[in-house]
Design an enzyme around this catalytic site. Structure first.
Site, PDB file in Angstrom:
ATOM      1  N   ASP A 208       0.870  -1.186   0.000  1.00 53.73           N
ATOM      2  CA  ASP A 208       0.000   0.000   0.000  1.00 53.73           C
ATOM      3  C   ASP A 208       0.899   1.224   0.000  1.00 53.73           C
ATOM      4  O   ASP A 208       0.989   1.978   0.973  1.00 53.73           O
ATOM      5  CB  ASP A 208      -0.900  -0.026   1.241  1.00 53.73           C
ATOM      6  N   SER A 209       1.570   1.406  -1.122  1.00 52.35           N
ATOM      7  CA  SER A 209       2.565   2.492  -1.215  1.00 52.35           C
ATOM      8  C   SER A 209       1.937   3.724  -1.840  1.00 52.35           C
ATOM      9  O   SER A 209       0.801   3.679  -2.308  1.00 52.35           O
ATOM     10  CB  SER A 209       3.704   2.023  -2.120  1.00 52.35           C
TER      11      SER A 209
HETATM   12  N1  SAM Z   1      -3.563   4.779  -1.179  1.00 50.18           N
HETATM   13  C1  SAM Z   1      -2.452   5.556  -1.351  1.00 50.18           C
HETATM   14  C2  SAM Z   1      -2.041   5.604  -2.783  1.00 50.18           C
HETATM   15  O1  SAM Z   1      -2.395   4.687  -3.520  1.00 50.18           O
HETATM   16  O2  SAM Z   1      -1.437   6.555  -3.170  1.00 50.18           O
HETATM   17  C3  SAM Z   1      -1.356   5.081  -0.442  1.00 50.18           C
HETATM   18  C4  SAM Z   1      -1.638   5.392   0.886  1.00 50.18           C
HETATM   19  S1  SAM Z   1      -0.449   5.058   2.079  1.00 50.18           S
HETATM   20  C5  SAM Z   1      -0.679   6.483   2.999  1.00 50.18           C
HETATM   21  C6  SAM Z   1       1.171   5.206   1.401  1.00 50.18           C
HETATM   22  C7  SAM Z   1       2.223   5.076   2.486  1.00 50.18           C
HETATM   23  O3  SAM Z   1       3.435   4.513   1.968  1.00 50.18           O
HETATM   24  C8  SAM Z   1       2.630   6.422   3.105  1.00 50.18           C
HETATM   25  O4  SAM Z   1       2.273   6.420   4.463  1.00 50.18           O
HETATM   26  C9  SAM Z   1       4.150   6.488   2.921  1.00 50.18           C
HETATM   27  O5  SAM Z   1       4.824   7.107   3.991  1.00 50.18           O
HETATM   28  C10 SAM Z   1       4.484   5.009   2.820  1.00 50.18           C
HETATM   29  N2  SAM Z   1       5.770   4.742   2.168  1.00 50.18           N
HETATM   30  C11 SAM Z   1       6.326   5.416   1.129  1.00 50.18           C
HETATM   31  N3  SAM Z   1       7.537   4.892   0.823  1.00 50.18           N
HETATM   32  C12 SAM Z   1       7.743   3.862   1.692  1.00 50.18           C
HETATM   33  C13 SAM Z   1       8.799   2.912   1.871  1.00 50.18           C
HETATM   34  N4  SAM Z   1       9.887   2.924   1.089  1.00 50.18           N
HETATM   35  N5  SAM Z   1       8.664   1.975   2.840  1.00 50.18           N
HETATM   36  C14 SAM Z   1       7.544   1.937   3.634  1.00 50.18           C
HETATM   37  N6  SAM Z   1       6.507   2.813   3.523  1.00 50.18           N
HETATM   38  C15 SAM Z   1       6.621   3.754   2.555  1.00 50.18           C
END
Ligand code: SAM
Length: 314
Positions: free
Chosen positions: A156-157
């Site tokens: 879910d990135s």
């Molecule tokens: N639904 C959303 C979308 O499709 O755009 C995604 C929602 S969720 C909030 C995305 C999350 O991924 C964020 O909280 C972000 O901080 C996290 N994230 C980004 N890069 C990451 C990484 N390398 N490892 C772990 N989490 C990560």
């Protein structure tokens, strides 16, 4: 005078949302984060100028990210969520009674802290569930060092920009494959195929070079402007994609996963039927992987109803 906040993701057009109240805004170690209230969408989270979620429609994406892989599996026990710091996917995963451990690896602690503070209804207590394990760290590094044994890995990135870019690479997907149990399922968000066909093509080609089965599916996420939103699924187990709506309904009932607001057994099956423009992107990506001589997955253009699953399975 209310502030209007712009989504800056699309190069040649912009969406602006009225911020009737800005609840939190900060440049974290990893990204720019702003949470605000909007009269139509409710509470909105934006990261690096991209709308991540709104409290009005978050259930669409979260249900399709969680229930498509988990309902397709006979008895999912261990689930890994990469990203997902808002807690929505975790909430849905924990609705499956068979899940004994749900690990969430989020790079930015501020996302989790502000989710608890400003929109606690999304996680709805999932962060504090005894089955939840919350890890703050880079998902790429986590899977590279993980012991494995996951039934499902759900990525879910954010979009393939900033800290999230590494979560859309073949190397990352390769480590995810190693982290899965035999027949396990990998699911990742895959963007807007109408606007970003290359994103769908690249992930499909990478999946096709690593797994026996690759099957993108779609949902309609109102706040992701630009047409249907793609998720992509990969597995080596052909049965995962052959569970018909009747058996999905039985599983939902047996697992006590209550009425949902988007996912239904019929929506699950129909979600894999892609419009021709997206199917073409997928088939070309598979062909590309095949031309590269890499092991290519069969792409199941449609999900013929397979033989009934065994009696008594949950
Ligand atoms: N639904 C959303 C979308 O499709 O755009 C995604 C929602 S969720 C909030 C995305 C999350 O991924 C964020 O909280 C972000 O901080 C996290 N994230 C980004 N890069 C990451 C990484 N390398 N490892 C772990 N989490 C990560």
């Amino acid at each position: 005078m209310d502030r209007w906040i712009e989504e800056t993701f699309h190069p040649h057009w912009r969406v602006r949302l009225e911020a009737s109240r800005v609840l939190h805004e900060v440049k974290t170690e990893h990204q720019h984060l702003v949470i605000f209230e909007n009269p139509t969408w409710g509470t909105v989270l934006m990261l690096d100028g991209v709308c991540q979620l709104t409290t009005s429609d978050e259930y669409v994406y979260h249900e399709m990210m969680a229930h498509v892989p988990l309902m397709a599996l006979e008895r999912p026990k261990r689930v890994l969520i990469i990203g997902g710091g808002d807690g929505g996917v975790l909430r849905e995963v924990l609705k499956h009674a068979s899940v004994v451990r749900a690990t969430l690896c989020e790079i930015d602690r501020t996302v989790i802290d502000t989710a608890r503070q400003h929109y606690p209804s999304i996680a709805g207590g999932a962060f504090d569930d005894p089955r939840s394990e919350i890890v703050i760290g880079d998902g790429r590094a986590y899977v590279a060092n993980a012991q494995g044994g996951f039934d499902a890995i759900i990525v879910d990135s954010s979009e393939p920009i900033g800290p999230s870019a590494v979560l859309h690479t073949r190397e990352f997907f390769q480590d995810c494959r190693r982290g899965l149990k035999r027949g396990g399922v990998l699911v990742t968000q895959n963007g807007l195929p109408f606007l970003f066909p290359q994103h769908l093509a690249d992930t499909t080609a990478a999946f096709a070079s690593l797994f026996k089965r690759v099957a993108p599916y779609l949902c309609t996420q109102p706040c992701y402007f630009g047409g249907p939103f793609a998720l992509n699924l990969a597995t080596d187990d052909k049965h995962v994609l052959k569970v018909d709506a009747k058996h999905l309904a039985k599983r939902q009932k047996k697992r006590g996963v209550g009425p949902l607001r988007y996912w239904t057994p019929e929506v699950h099956v129909a979600a894999f039927a892609l419009p021709a423009y997206a199917q073409e992107v997928v088939e070309q990506a598979i062909a590309r992987a095949r031309d590269k001589g890499e092991r290519a997955a069969q792409y199941l253009a449609s999900l013929p109803q397979a033989p009934a699953a065994e009696e008594g399975e949950t």
